[in-house]
Scaffold this motif. Structure first.
Motif, PDB file in Angstrom:
ATOM      1  N   ASN A  37     -63.354 -21.390 -38.484  1.00 13.16           N
ATOM      2  CA  ASN A  37     -63.149 -22.283 -37.347  1.00 13.16           C
ATOM      3  C   ASN A  37     -62.959 -23.825 -37.597  1.00 13.16           C
ATOM      4  OD1 ASN A  37     -63.641 -19.981 -35.647  1.00 13.16           O
ATOM      5  ND2 ASN A  37     -65.220 -20.872 -34.597  1.00 13.16           N
ATOM      6  N   GLY A  41     -59.388 -25.507 -37.167  1.00 10.62           N
ATOM      7  CA  GLY A  41     -59.439 -26.437 -36.022  1.00 10.62           C
ATOM      8  C   GLY A  41     -58.806 -27.902 -37.135  1.00 10.62           C
ATOM      9  N   ILE A  44     -54.976 -27.625 -37.532  1.00 12.41           N
ATOM     10  CA  ILE A  44     -54.185 -27.784 -36.218  1.00 12.41           C
ATOM     11  C   ILE A  44     -54.152 -29.361 -35.850  1.00 12.41           C
ATOM     12  CG2 ILE A  44     -54.457 -27.506 -33.867  1.00 12.41           C
ATOM     13  CD1 ILE A  44     -55.269 -24.500 -34.082  1.00 12.41           C
ATOM     14  N   ALA A  45     -55.475 -29.929 -35.958  1.00 11.46           N
ATOM     15  CA  ALA A  45     -55.477 -31.407 -35.757  1.00 11.46           C
ATOM     16  C   ALA A  45     -54.565 -32.442 -36.802  1.00 11.46           C
ATOM     17  CB  ALA A  45     -56.890 -31.846 -35.824  1.00 11.46           C
TER      18      ALA A  45
ATOM     19  N   TYR B  36     -52.692 -33.505 -28.097  1.00  8.99           N
ATOM     20  CA  TYR B  36     -53.105 -32.279 -27.787  1.00  8.99           C
ATOM     21  C   TYR B  36     -53.634 -31.358 -28.814  1.00  8.99           C
ATOM     22  CZ  TYR B  36     -52.411 -27.166 -26.923  1.00  8.99           C
ATOM     23  OH  TYR B  36     -52.324 -25.782 -27.046  1.00  8.99           O
ATOM     24  N   ASN B  37     -53.005 -31.609 -30.159  1.00  8.36           N
ATOM     25  CA  ASN B  37     -53.297 -30.901 -31.422  1.00  8.36           C
ATOM     26  C   ASN B  37     -54.718 -31.313 -31.747  1.00  8.36           C
ATOM     27  OD1 ASN B  37     -50.963 -29.929 -31.477  1.00  8.36           O
ATOM     28  ND2 ASN B  37     -50.357 -30.651 -33.386  1.00  8.36           N
ATOM     29  N   LYS B  38     -54.979 -32.688 -31.690  1.00 10.66           N
ATOM     30  CA  LYS B  38     -56.369 -33.212 -32.063  1.00 10.66           C
ATOM     31  C   LYS B  38     -57.442 -32.641 -31.307  1.00 10.66           C
ATOM     32  CE  LYS B  38     -55.080 -36.842 -34.808  1.00 10.66           C
ATOM     33  NZ  LYS B  38     -54.415 -36.153 -35.792  1.00 10.66           N
ATOM     34  N   GLN B  39     -57.166 -32.377 -29.979  1.00 13.34           N
ATOM     35  CA  GLN B  39     -58.314 -31.846 -29.078  1.00 13.34           C
ATOM     36  C   GLN B  39     -58.297 -30.337 -29.305  1.00 13.34           C
ATOM     37  OE1 GLN B  39     -56.971 -32.046 -25.052  1.00 13.34           O
ATOM     38  NE2 GLN B  39     -59.173 -31.769 -24.625  1.00 13.34           N
ATOM     39  N   LEU B  40     -57.017 -29.633 -29.300  1.00 15.31           N
ATOM     40  CA  LEU B  40     -57.470 -28.227 -29.573  1.00 15.31           C
ATOM     41  C   LEU B  40     -58.030 -27.742 -30.985  1.00 15.31           C
ATOM     42  CD1 LEU B  40     -56.767 -25.242 -28.951  1.00 15.31           C
ATOM     43  CD2 LEU B  40     -54.487 -25.467 -30.102  1.00 15.31           C
ATOM     44  N   GLY B  41     -57.895 -28.744 -31.910  1.00 18.36           N
ATOM     45  CA  GLY B  41     -58.264 -28.653 -33.315  1.00 18.36           C
ATOM     46  C   GLY B  41     -59.918 -28.900 -33.314  1.00 18.36           C
ATOM     47  N   LEU B  42     -60.343 -29.835 -32.600  1.00 22.64           N
ATOM     48  CA  LEU B  42     -61.702 -30.190 -32.331  1.00 22.64           C
ATOM     49  C   LEU B  42     -62.342 -29.013 -31.384  1.00 22.64           C
ATOM     50  CD1 LEU B  42     -63.703 -32.594 -32.996  1.00 22.64           C
ATOM     51  CD2 LEU B  42     -63.380 -33.274 -30.682  1.00 22.64           C
ATOM     52  N   ASN B  43     -61.612 -28.706 -30.397  1.00 23.21           N
ATOM     53  CA  ASN B  43     -62.167 -27.519 -29.483  1.00 23.21           C
ATOM     54  C   ASN B  43     -62.803 -26.285 -30.603  1.00 23.21           C
ATOM     55  OD1 ASN B  43     -60.127 -27.748 -26.873  1.00 23.21           O
ATOM     56  ND2 ASN B  43     -61.830 -28.815 -27.221  1.00 23.21           N
ATOM     57  N   ILE B  44     -61.792 -25.834 -31.429  1.00 26.95           N
ATOM     58  CA  ILE B  44     -61.788 -24.972 -32.260  1.00 26.95           C
ATOM     59  C   ILE B  44     -62.990 -24.950 -33.242  1.00 26.95           C
ATOM     60  CG2 ILE B  44     -60.647 -23.500 -34.101  1.00 26.95           C
ATOM     61  CD1 ILE B  44     -58.087 -23.465 -32.290  1.00 26.95           C
ATOM     62  N   ALA B  45     -63.018 -26.225 -34.111  1.00 27.59           N
ATOM     63  CA  ALA B  45     -63.807 -26.631 -34.933  1.00 27.59           C
ATOM     64  C   ALA B  45     -65.344 -26.733 -34.276  1.00 27.59           C
ATOM     65  CB  ALA B  45     -63.476 -27.926 -35.590  1.00 27.59           C
ATOM     66  N   THR B  46     -65.689 -27.102 -33.168  1.00 25.57           N
ATOM     67  CA  THR B  46     -66.942 -27.417 -32.723  1.00 25.57           C
ATOM     68  C   THR B  46     -67.333 -26.060 -31.891  1.00 25.57           C
ATOM     69  OG1 THR B  46     -66.209 -28.747 -30.787  1.00 25.57           O
ATOM     70  CG2 THR B  46     -66.799 -29.642 -33.053  1.00 25.57           C
ATOM     71  N   ILE B  47     -66.502 -24.993 -31.321  1.00 24.27           N
ATOM     72  CA  ILE B  47     -66.768 -24.148 -30.272  1.00 24.27           C
ATOM     73  C   ILE B  47     -68.292 -23.530 -30.734  1.00 24.27           C
ATOM     74  CG2 ILE B  47     -65.721 -22.376 -31.143  1.00 24.27           C
ATOM     75  CD1 ILE B  47     -66.074 -23.265 -27.333  1.00 24.27           C
TER      76      ILE B  47
END
Lengths: 196, 196
Positions: A37, A41, A44-45, B36-47
């Motif tokens: 993950n 993540g 993508i970022a 958006y990429n930064k946000q999605l990347g962070l979402n995935i990395a921290t879920i």
């Protein structure tokens, strides 16, 4: 909004991912390997910092100019015009072309408000006038927009009698079946039949 | 391996995403809004730091115990047994159940090496013996594994004559068509026909 809802909503904005697939992927991410993950993540970022359009041809690259434009073993007499950067990757993977590329950034589509001025034709003409090209291969998609774009390219290059202008052949896909070919593909492959 | 290949390879490991969809998503990410990429990347990395299983029922939550286990307005006489955390979300979205849940973490499947010892039956029995439950609703999937799991639950609770044990009805899906129902669903819905 919770972290899970937020993730699902952001995943559902990706092409080809609906709300159901987004939920499925989100549940998978909760249970999968945490290191994966973190890596995905980060991928993508940071992808836009690492991959960007080549300043010469417009294809995706991690160094500028791209390795294709810089590769002096390639045939600099052939220029292949494509709509999108991913078309370069697809053509490269075929291994059948060893010249240079030019990415237009789309196709002419008046219904979508895309005219010639929105595509990189000026840059293309500049490259053609400054380069040593002998053949321009038009590899736009075999769609209405791609056909229009191909006609436009032929039109703006009509004074360059020294250039050979070609277009990718349309016809039956290899491994396909006559029975399942659509009428338009069949008509095109008949019209474009070749000596055997 | 380049950043793009790396991203495509990691995307292709997601459920329901093949190599073609992974490429398509990667190309989209290169061109889309960077924020958006930064946000999605962070979402995935921290879920996984934000969403985890509830220590009581096993459903996904951001606070422990989860809001469902903590909600004292819910009916504490009903316990609904499901296979996976996402089943809780699905049942909750139906709005038809107001009791408590218990997530098994899968279904008994000897072929996949999943026996009762791999699922949270011990915790389930402890909750049932300590709680004030009157009805146990088995909501495992209508599959062979789900059926086996349901039979197993009935077996281990056979001494609790005071408990009503029920299972979700199987039959034709609402809005479905007899003509398109598979034979097994049709046979089940005939066998389980109700007075009208």
């Amino acid at each position: 909004m919770t972290a899970l809802e937020n993730l699902v909503q952001n995943l559902a904005r990706l092409p080809g991912i609906g709300p159901k697939s987004a939920s499925r992927i989100a549940y998978h991410l909760i249970k999968t390997d945490a290191a994966y993950n973190k890596q995905l993540g980060l991928n993508i970022a940071t992808i836009q910092e690492q991959v960007f359009p080549c300043s010469i041809c417009g294809s995706f690259t991690e160094i500028d100019p791209c390795p294709i434009c810089e590769d002096h073993s390639r045939d600099r007499s052939q220029l292949c015009i494509v709509e999108a950067p991913q078309d370069v990757i697809t053509l490269q993977s075929s291994g059948a072309f060893n010249g240079l590329y030019h990415v237009l950034g789309g196709a002419i589509s008046p219904l979508d408000g895309i005219g010639p001025e929105n595509l990189s034709f000026a840059k293309m003409l500049k490259r053609i006038s400054e380069g040593q090209f002998k053949e321009i291969i038009i590899a736009t998609n075999p769609t209405e927009e791609g056909d229009t774009t191909a006609l436009y390219i032929r039109h703006i290059l009509k004074d360059r009698q020294d250039l050979t202008i070609t277009r990718l052949a349309s016809g039956l896909p290899i491994g396909g079946d006559l029975e399942y070919a659509d009428r338009i593909t069949l008509a095109r492959s008949l019209r474009g039949r070749v000596q055997f």
